[in-house]
Design an enzyme around this catalytic site. Sequence first.
Site, short mmCIF file in Angstrom:
data_model
loop_
_atom_site.label_atom_id
_atom_site.label_comp_id
_atom_site.label_asym_id
_atom_site.label_seq_id
_atom_site.Cartn_x
_atom_site.Cartn_y
_atom_site.Cartn_z
N ASP A 47 13.78 -2.75 -5.70
CA ASP A 47 14.18 -3.72 -4.67
C ASP A 47 14.84 -4.90 -5.38
O ASP A 47 14.29 -6.00 -5.44
CB ASP A 47 12.94 -4.16 -3.88
CG ASP A 47 12.27 -2.98 -3.20
OD1 ASP A 47 12.76 -2.56 -2.15
OD2 ASP A 47 11.28 -2.46 -3.73
N GLY A 103 0.82 -1.21 0.00
CA GLY A 103 0.00 0.00 0.00
C GLY A 103 0.85 1.25 0.00
O GLY A 103 2.01 1.21 -0.41
N SER A 108 9.76 5.97 -3.06
CA SER A 108 9.59 4.97 -2.00
C SER A 108 8.59 5.51 -0.98
O SER A 108 8.55 6.72 -0.72
CB SER A 108 10.93 4.70 -1.31
OG SER A 108 10.72 4.09 -0.04
N SER A 109 7.80 4.61 -0.43
CA SER A 109 6.83 5.03 0.59
C SER A 109 7.54 5.66 1.78
O SER A 109 6.97 6.45 2.51
CB SER A 109 6.01 3.84 1.07
OG SER A 109 5.54 3.12 -0.04
N GLY A 148 5.66 4.60 -8.56
CA GLY A 148 6.40 3.34 -8.77
C GLY A 148 5.44 2.16 -8.83
O GLY A 148 5.51 1.32 -9.73
N HIS A 149 4.51 2.11 -7.86
CA HIS A 149 3.50 1.03 -7.87
C HIS A 149 2.62 1.15 -9.12
O HIS A 149 2.28 0.14 -9.74
CB HIS A 149 2.62 1.12 -6.63
CG HIS A 149 3.35 1.00 -5.32
ND1 HIS A 149 3.57 2.08 -4.51
CD2 HIS A 149 3.91 -0.07 -4.70
CE1 HIS A 149 4.22 1.67 -3.41
NE2 HIS A 149 4.44 0.38 -3.51
N GLN A 205 15.49 -8.25 -3.65
CA GLN A 205 14.19 -8.93 -3.45
C GLN A 205 13.78 -9.70 -4.71
O GLN A 205 13.32 -10.84 -4.64
CB GLN A 205 13.13 -7.89 -3.08
CG GLN A 205 11.72 -8.42 -3.07
CD GLN A 205 10.74 -7.39 -2.52
OE1 GLN A 205 10.68 -7.18 -1.33
NE2 GLN A 205 9.98 -6.76 -3.39
N GLY A 208 9.31 -4.47 -8.73
CA GLY A 208 10.10 -3.31 -9.15
C GLY A 208 11.60 -3.58 -8.98
O GLY A 208 12.02 -4.16 -7.97
N LEU A 250 0.49 3.65 -2.04
CA LEU A 250 0.86 3.55 -3.45
C LEU A 250 1.35 4.87 -4.02
O LEU A 250 0.83 5.94 -3.69
CB LEU A 250 -0.34 3.05 -4.27
CG LEU A 250 -0.94 1.70 -3.83
CD1 LEU A 250 -2.08 1.30 -4.76
CD2 LEU A 250 0.11 0.59 -3.78
P1 AMP Z 1 6.22 -2.17 -1.48
O1 AMP Z 1 4.83 -1.64 -1.39
O2 AMP Z 1 7.27 -1.24 -1.01
O3 AMP Z 1 6.35 -3.55 -0.89
O4 AMP Z 1 6.52 -2.35 -3.03
C1 AMP Z 1 5.68 -3.10 -3.85
C2 AMP Z 1 6.32 -3.25 -5.20
O5 AMP Z 1 6.53 -1.96 -5.78
C3 AMP Z 1 7.70 -3.93 -5.13
O6 AMP Z 1 7.82 -4.83 -6.22
C4 AMP Z 1 8.65 -2.76 -5.27
O7 AMP Z 1 9.90 -3.12 -5.83
C5 AMP Z 1 7.87 -1.87 -6.23
N1 AMP Z 1 8.36 -0.48 -6.17
C6 AMP Z 1 8.52 0.28 -5.06
N2 AMP Z 1 9.04 1.48 -5.39
C7 AMP Z 1 9.25 1.45 -6.72
C8 AMP Z 1 9.80 2.38 -7.66
N3 AMP Z 1 10.24 3.58 -7.29
N4 AMP Z 1 9.84 2.03 -8.96
C9 AMP Z 1 9.39 0.81 -9.37
N5 AMP Z 1 8.87 -0.12 -8.53
C10 AMP Z 1 8.81 0.20 -7.23
#
Ligand code: AMP
Length: 283
Positions: free
Chosen positions: A150, A31, A185-186, A36-37, A153, A147, A33
């Site tokens: 990470d 979440g 990033s969140s 990036g998401h 990951q 993404g 969002l």
């Molecule tokens: P998270 O909500 O942080 O767990 O991220 C969910 C997905 O969004 C993961 O696959 C992250 O790698 C991707 N993500 C987060 N930030 C970015 C970004 N700036 N660009 C591309 N993907 C991202």
Amino acid sequence: MRTIRTIQAFRTWRRQQDSRKTSLGFVPTMGALHAGHRSLIQRARETCETVVVSIFVNPLQFGPKEDYRHYPRDLIRDLKICEEERVDVVFAPQLAALFPLRFQTTVTVGVLSKRWEGESRPSHFQGVTTIVTKLLNLARPTHTFFGQKDYQQCVVIQQLVKDLELTTKIILCPTIRDTDGLALSSRNQYLTPLQRQQAKLLYQALSAGKQAIAKGKYTNKDICQTMHRVVNTHHGISVDYLVCCDAMTLEPLKQVEGKVVLLGAIRLGKVRLIDNLLVRVRH
Ligand code: AMP
């Protein structure tokens, strides 16, 4: 768009999809969002007939001193974004549904989980691989979108999918950045204005490493020195790691060659930021 909050309802919906035999794209998120998401959802929308986004802040991937309780949560705003991106189903289960009392199974990927992020956050990847396994079992997607932001990951999950014979195809999507290069990033919202200024140095350090390779510097020592020099002169920043590794094994390289990843993590006060750049090196 449907929002599903229970495992039972999600299983029922998923079973109904079986007869349709269509491609199903899955975007797992925690979440909060941002663009990036959105880019992952858009890629899923372009690739697959049905798109599922999960929203779940996974306690297992946070260390005891990390920000689980304070992690940003805004389901209404997230649902609006998913609606705008034409998501078919948002799966947003409650904590007790995914981790009931007496839950006691974990999934661990070996060596790949131990390095870099694994050193700073010892149980982090076990938390990630456990929740991702559960979500993949529930969603049974044909394609799953992660993404590059990470990167470790992604490599760990690729290994998980291969080792456990999971059938989903993992799609790696490019990192979306702010205008000064900082990866979205969140956690960026925790930065003070001064820290936000300094945060761009992580991307600048990685870019300097990439440039050094382009100019013919091929030893790990030269490249790491170049990256460290960008951040070292600034107060208030500490480097967790800035390294040059094989993009598949994540082992540090003495001499760079082939598909290489520059990985970095820095701390600005209590905020920890990670980023990376992929480089193909031909001598
Ligand atoms: P998270 O909500 O942080 O767990 O991220 C969910 C997905 O969004 C993961 O696959 C992250 O790698 C991707 N993500 C987060 N930030 C970015 C970004 N700036 N660009 C591309 N993907 C991202």
